[in-house]
Design a protein around this motif. Structure first.
Motif, PDB file in Angstrom:
ATOM      1  N   GLU A 280       3.065   3.993   3.618  1.00 28.74           N
ATOM      2  CA  GLU A 280       4.007   2.873   3.625  1.00 28.74           C
ATOM      3  C   GLU A 280       3.217   1.574   3.476  1.00 28.74           C
ATOM      4  OE1 GLU A 280       6.548   2.590   7.052  1.00 28.74           O
ATOM      5  OE2 GLU A 280       8.029   1.575   5.802  1.00 28.74           O
ATOM      6  N   GLN A 282       4.013  -2.516   2.798  1.00 33.51           N
ATOM      7  CA  GLN A 282       5.015  -3.583   2.682  1.00 33.51           C
ATOM      8  C   GLN A 282       6.413  -3.010   2.448  1.00 33.51           C
ATOM      9  OE1 GLN A 282       3.017  -5.686  -0.403  1.00 33.51           O
ATOM     10  NE2 GLN A 282       1.751  -6.833   1.027  1.00 33.51           N
ATOM     11  N   ASN A 283       6.771  -2.060   3.327  1.00 37.09           N
ATOM     12  CA  ASN A 283       8.090  -1.426   3.300  1.00 37.09           C
ATOM     13  C   ASN A 283       8.369  -0.630   2.029  1.00 37.09           C
ATOM     14  OD1 ASN A 283       8.800  -2.427   5.820  1.00 37.09           O
ATOM     15  ND2 ASN A 283       9.419  -4.389   4.907  1.00 37.09           N
ATOM     16  N   ARG A 284       7.322  -0.325   1.274  1.00 32.84           N
ATOM     17  CA  ARG A 284       7.533   0.480   0.066  1.00 32.84           C
ATOM     18  C   ARG A 284       6.664   1.733   0.116  1.00 32.84           C
ATOM     19  NH1 ARG A 284       5.446  -2.236  -4.183  1.00 32.84           N
ATOM     20  NH2 ARG A 284       6.087  -0.487  -5.503  1.00 32.84           N
ATOM     21  N   ARG A 285       7.113   2.754  -0.630  1.00 35.04           N
ATOM     22  CA  ARG A 285       6.320   3.969  -0.738  1.00 35.04           C
ATOM     23  C   ARG A 285       5.243   3.747  -1.801  1.00 35.04           C
ATOM     24  NH1 ARG A 285       7.599   9.794  -0.582  1.00 35.04           N
ATOM     25  NH2 ARG A 285       6.224  10.844  -2.049  1.00 35.04           N
ATOM     26  N   GLU A 299      -1.773   1.601   7.974  1.00 31.83           N
ATOM     27  CA  GLU A 299      -0.879   2.355   7.086  1.00 31.83           C
ATOM     28  C   GLU A 299      -1.090   3.857   7.337  1.00 31.83           C
ATOM     29  OE1 GLU A 299      -1.089  -0.750   3.288  1.00 31.83           O
ATOM     30  OE2 GLU A 299      -2.367   1.010   3.327  1.00 31.83           O
ATOM     31  N   GLU A 333      13.273   9.402   6.889  1.00 28.73           N
ATOM     32  CA  GLU A 333      13.273   8.080   6.238  1.00 28.73           C
ATOM     33  C   GLU A 333      13.373   8.291   4.734  1.00 28.73           C
ATOM     34  OE1 GLU A 333      10.015   5.540   7.461  1.00 28.73           O
ATOM     35  OE2 GLU A 333      10.080   6.385   9.485  1.00 28.73           O
ATOM     36  N   THR A 335      12.528   6.728   2.197  1.00 27.22           N
ATOM     37  CA  THR A 335      11.308   6.454   1.423  1.00 27.22           C
ATOM     38  C   THR A 335      10.364   7.649   1.408  1.00 27.22           C
ATOM     39  OG1 THR A 335      11.417   4.512   2.874  1.00 27.22           O
ATOM     40  CG2 THR A 335       9.803   4.458   1.080  1.00 27.22           C
TER      41      THR A 335
END
Ligand SMILES: Nc1ncnc2c1ncn2[C@@H]1O[C@H](COP(=O)(O)OP(=O)(O)OP(=O)(O)O)[C@@H](O)[C@H]1O
Ligand SMILES: O=C(O)[C@H](O)COP(=O)(O)O
Length: 399
Positions: A280, A282-285, A299, A333, A335
């Motif tokens: 993860e 910055q809130n992205r995969r 991370e 989740e 993502t």
């Protein structure tokens, strides 16, 4: 098989105690949030009711002190909806009222007794002979003609309702129990080669399955995913960064890295590790190759990557049987659901496929994946059976 089944039981007009495992996730108001385990028992219960049985259902929900430790009223309501025959409920388990309710049951009707674990002895483990002398078994058994154990998912517990009735009454395996034993107890007869896809978060149990399946010659390929893969990556010398190392450490699995290292040394060709992982950022995969580990800061490795899914799919295309336990990542989740969803999809299309584990089955339902040959109702029980450990409730049926 060393036990009797419903085919051996005369049902009509007889009072049959049936131990089921409908231990389920509950919602905010303690209502049933998932009825999968109830639906799984419909075959056994319907058969007994259609054959004219007077059925007293025994079950537990949660553990004393835990959040899901609740009564079974909403379970009874749901069973009443699922079955063609009426299902009553009594909010006690072996009181005079409960025993009279059993005595008064008409043929073809059922009653669900209150959570067995409301009584302290039920949360203790006993030998069957001793379990037969507990208050629960001692008071109920004289009101029953036979006992059916269909609670495979709890068969690793030697608690009174699971082993005591089997000592006190003529006993039979229910349809779930029969099928689980037939499939999970005969893994050695399934088509070869066999792949074990092992993920999830139960690291010690997973290490035991991997060791047992390789040493016994049951597994030809081990595909590691989930937190299990993280432990193997650490054992192989990868630095996963503080985020993942903290998860392994906090869950007390640090010493399992040595077990993983021993396995890698014994079976270097058979154990496969992810070649890429998802973290993860910055809130992205973000997917990175394992050669680019560690990720920055805290991370954490949350899923297997796309290349790994492809490599594992190529291996799965060549096997006769796949045994799947544990999600490939933090599938709760969105993502990080991709690895689990794609890999489970591939397994469901490969040869003969067996799936075990509570969260694993939840993932199967969540992604609506069909095509598996056997989805076990058990978590811990399925794991133990796959590692060749005896299950007390099954042993009690065989005695
Ligand atoms: N990389 C990861 N990091 C942290 N948690 C993970 C990772 N991959 C999978 N998990 C977690 O593993 C959990 C499921 O593991 P578990 O071993 O309990 O599955 P299961 O065997 O199907 O369930 P059970 O044995 O309880 O019936 C999920 O909550 C998932 O989020
Ligand atoms: O959900 C389960 O694994 C079974 O119902 C057994 O429950 P327990 O782990 O609380 O004994």
């Amino acid at each position: 098989m060393g036990f009797q089944t419903l085919d051996d039981l005369t049902v009509a007009g007889r009072a049959v105690g049936v131990r089921v495992d409908i231990n389920s996730p509950l919602g905010e108001n303690a209502e049933l949030a998932d009825d999968a385990r109830l639906r799984a028992h419909v075959d056994t219960l319907s058969e007994l009711l259609e054959r004219g049985g007077r059925v007293a259902i025994l079950a537990h929900q949660g553990r004393p002190g835990g959040d899901a430790f609740e009564g079974l009223a909403s379970h009874a309501t749901r069973l009443d909806e699922l079955l063609d025959a009426p299902v009553d409920f009594t909010d006690t388990t072996f009181s005079t009222a409960a025993r009279e309710a059993i005595d008064d049951l008409p043929n073809g009707q059922a009653i669900l007794l209150e959570n067995t674990r409301f009584y302290s002895e039920e949360y203790m483990e006993f030998e069957p002979q001793r379990a037969a002398r507990t208050h629960l078994v001692g008071r109920l058994a004289p009101h029953l003609d036979a006992f059916v154990n269909d609670a495979f998912a709890a068969a690793h517990r030697s608690q009174p309702s699971l082993v005591g009735f089997a000592h006190a009454l003529p006993s039979y395996a229910g349809r779930i129990m029969e099928r689980e034993i037939e499939v999970l107890g005969n893994v050695q007869s399934t088509p070869t080669p066999r792949a074990y896809v092992i993920g999830g978060a139960k690291i010690p149990d997973s290490m035991t399955i991997i060791r047992h399946s390789l040493d016994q010659g049951l597994a030809d390929e081990i595909l590691t995913t989930g937190l299990v893969a993280n432990v193997f990556l650490l054992a192989a010398g990868h630095d996963l960064g503080d985020g993942s190392a903290d998860v392994v450490y906090e869950r007390g699995h640090w010493e399992q890295i040595d077990r993983a290292a021993d396995l890698l040394e014994s079976y270097p060709e058979k154990i496969h590790l992810p070649t890429d992982v998802a973290i993860e950022r910055q809130n992205r995969r973000v997917e990175i190759g394992v050669e680019d580990l560690p990720p920055a800061g805290d991370e954490a490795v949350m899923d297997i990557g796309t290349d790994t899914v492809e490599t594992y799919s190529d291996i799965l295309a060549t096997v006769g049987t796949t045994i799947l336990n544990g999600p490939a990542g933090v599938f709760e989740e969105s993502t990080f659901e991709t690895g689990t969803r794609k890999l489970f999809d591939v397994v469901s299309d490969s040869g003969f496929s067996i799936v075990g584990g509570g969260d694993t089955s939840a993932a199967v339902r969540r992604f609506d994946i069909t095509g598996f040959d056997h989805i076990s109702t058990g978590g811990g029980a399925a794991l133990r059976m796959l590692t060749g450990e005896p299950l007390p409730a099954i042993e009690a049926l065989e005695a």
